[in-house]
Design an enzyme around this catalytic site. Structure first.
Site, PDB file in Angstrom:
ATOM      1  N   SER A  95       0.732  -1.186  -0.104  1.00 16.48           N
ATOM      2  CA  SER A  95       0.096  -0.042   0.143  1.00 16.48           C
ATOM      3  C   SER A  95       0.824   1.289   0.060  1.00 16.48           C
ATOM      4  CB  SER A  95      -1.167  -0.091   1.243  1.00 16.48           C
ATOM      5  OG  SER A  95      -1.705   0.971   1.228  1.00 16.48           O
ATOM      6  N   ASP A 236      -4.520   5.515  -2.469  1.00 16.40           N
ATOM      7  CA  ASP A 236      -3.025   4.928  -2.250  1.00 16.40           C
ATOM      8  C   ASP A 236      -2.827   3.928  -3.134  1.00 16.40           C
ATOM      9  OD1 ASP A 236      -5.191   3.097  -1.327  1.00 16.40           O
ATOM     10  OD2 ASP A 236      -4.421   2.866   0.727  1.00 16.40           O
ATOM     11  N   ASP A 238      -2.643   0.610  -3.299  1.00 20.66           N
ATOM     12  CA  ASP A 238      -3.510  -0.368  -3.704  1.00 20.66           C
ATOM     13  C   ASP A 238      -5.020  -0.294  -3.812  1.00 20.66           C
ATOM     14  OD1 ASP A 238      -3.670  -0.068  -0.972  1.00 20.66           O
ATOM     15  OD2 ASP A 238      -4.180  -2.018  -0.399  1.00 20.66           O
ATOM     16  N   ASP A 240      -7.444   0.796  -2.009  1.00 16.68           N
ATOM     17  CA  ASP A 240      -8.682   0.485  -1.163  1.00 16.68           C
ATOM     18  C   ASP A 240      -9.130   1.602  -0.087  1.00 16.68           C
ATOM     19  OD1 ASP A 240      -6.454   0.612   0.574  1.00 16.68           O
ATOM     20  OD2 ASP A 240      -6.603  -1.311   1.516  1.00 16.68           O
TER      21      ASP A 240
END
Length: 451
Positions: A95, A236, A238, A240
């Site tokens: 992340s 960010d 990734d 999520d």
């Protein structure tokens, strides 16, 4: 092992996390979850494909089939796990961690999280023992399926594309994985996208994608202003989490988005329950109650939020850290659904995002989360409480410590992963009071004063 944290796996490469550990993780995961195939995906970091391959090899050696979904976001692993009804999923991602880190996020069937108290410690013990023996006589296979069409269709199911106006939206993927999904959504929406740091690049030439850091926000804010955009979105690595900017380029605290999304979802699901974290609460509680919903507090952290959402059958859950959870998304967090809902609301109401939130921000001004490096978090909390105990606050210990003084409140909690004490302060319509108390508590924490 040092790379096993409270909720996931994260460590510096290669001394804390490497391909050998990833292989063992694959084998341990297979022995921990139910029967069936396992979804494996990875983020843009340069060593992520190597780790994903090692995990797949470990799963295959335990006789498990692997559905390789390739470069993706964490929520795509969640989606493919529940959409395909498989045994579990593994996402290789660090992340927003430094460039020399990597990690994994794990879920079992139904995209239920695997964390410290739901199986991660068992996996850690198996990885550490490394006593797997020879591979299964019947090795599993790898099925490569990079088709994202079912996921994109699912995202579009949360909104009505027909009501969208041709809004101008700045999208900053931070050279992570979000750009690919924006490109796939574009043909279905009349939005004009202004792309910033769009191409995936694991070298992160424009810095690690972490919009929570003020220094990482200016590229998005400047693009919003320069192009006269209706709003901006940054993610960010990734994706999520998503972070929103108003038409002036102003960064919007995730706290206010929680209330906004809760109220919007309650229009379609009157009387439903909404889960929120204890760090900042008043605005969320107010908006949920006003919309006819039921606000329920949960301990901070995705595993706790998801567990409570399932127990309450909540329609939505939100954390002020920009994690947003949706019942129809298997109670998981998504960084794509929130901004789609915001775009739909702006289109329907014809009101700028900042106008929707101005009254809420004035009613409940907040400090945002402030991190203090401390050696002894409990001693620092004790100092703060000693100063304010004469004011007789209502105190809760459900997550760190929350103190309610009627006109203002604060929450102090230790980080699960770093030697940090995290502070959040809010007030009822008194920004000066909020700022004064925030400074006062900060001085007590850092200087050990009792004044």
């Amino acid at each position: 092992m040092k790379c096993f944290k409270a909720y996931d796996i994260r460590g510096r490469v290669p001394d804390e996390l490497n391909a050998d550990i990833a292989y063992r993780l694959g084998r341990a995961f297979a022995r921990t979850v139910g029967e069936g195939a396992v979804v494996v995906g990875f983020d843009v970091r340069r060593d992520s494909p190597v780790f994903a391959e090692a995990i797949a090899r470990g799963l295959n050696d335990e006789g498990r089939d692997v559905v390789d979904i390739g470069l993706c976001g964490t929520e795509e692993v969640y989606f493919q796990t529940f959409h395909r009804s498989v045994a579990g999923g593994i996402m290789v991602t660090a992340s927003h961690n430094p460039i020399d880190y990597n990690g994994m996020k794990l879920v079992r069937e139904g995209a239920r999280p695997i964390s410290g108290d739901t199986g991660l410690r068992d996996i850690e013990r198996l990885v550490e023992a490394d006593a797997f023996g020879p591979p299964s006589l019947k090795r599993g296979t790898v099925i490569r399926d990079h088709d994202k069409s079912a996921y994109v269709s699912h995202l579009l199911g949360y909104v009505e594309p027909a009501v969208f106006r041709p809004l101008k939206v700045v999208v900053n993927a931070g050279n992570g994985g979000a750009g690919a999904i924006v490109d796939l959504l574009e043909p279905h929406l009349p939005l004009q996208f202004i792309r910033v740091n769009h191409e995936p690049d694991g070298r992160f030439p424009n810095g690690i994608p972490n919009p929570l850091l003020p220094e990482n926000r200016e590229a998005t804010a400047a693009a919003v202003r320069a192009h006269g955009a209706d709003f901006g979105v940054a993610w960010d690595g990734d994706f999520d989490r998503c972070f929103l900017f108003d038409a002036n380029g102003g960064f919007i605290e995730g706290y206010y988005i929680v209330g906004l999304l809760a109220a919007q979802l309650l229009e379609k699901h009157p009387g439903a329950k909404v889960i929120h974290d204890p760090r900042l609460t008043w605005n969320t509680i107010d908006m949920v109650c006003e919309a006819g919903g039921v606000p329920i507090e949960s301990k901070t952290g995705h595993a706790f939020i998801k567990e409570r959402m399932r127990a309450e059958d909540a329609i939505y859950g939100g954390e002020m850290s920009a994690h947003h959870y949706f019942r129809e998304f298997a109670y998981c967090d998504s960084g794509m659904i929130p901004w789609l809902l915001v775009a739909e609301r702006i289109s329907r109401e014809g009101v700028p995002l900042e106008a929707m939130l101005l009254e809420r921000m004035a009613a409940y001004p907040c400090s945002g989360e402030i991190n203090f490096p401390v050696e002894d978090a409990q001693a620092a909390i004790a100092r703060v409480m000693n100063v304010f105990k004469s004011l007789s606050p209502a105190v809760s210990h459900s997550d760190g410590i929350s103190a309610n003084f009627g006109t203002w409140r604060f929450n102090l909690r230790s980080s699960n992963t770093e030697p940090l004490l995290r502070l959040n302060v809010e007030s009822r319509g008194d920004e000066a009071l909020m700022r004064r108390r925030t400074l006062e508590i900060g001085e007590i924490i850092m200087n050990g004063t009792n004044s």
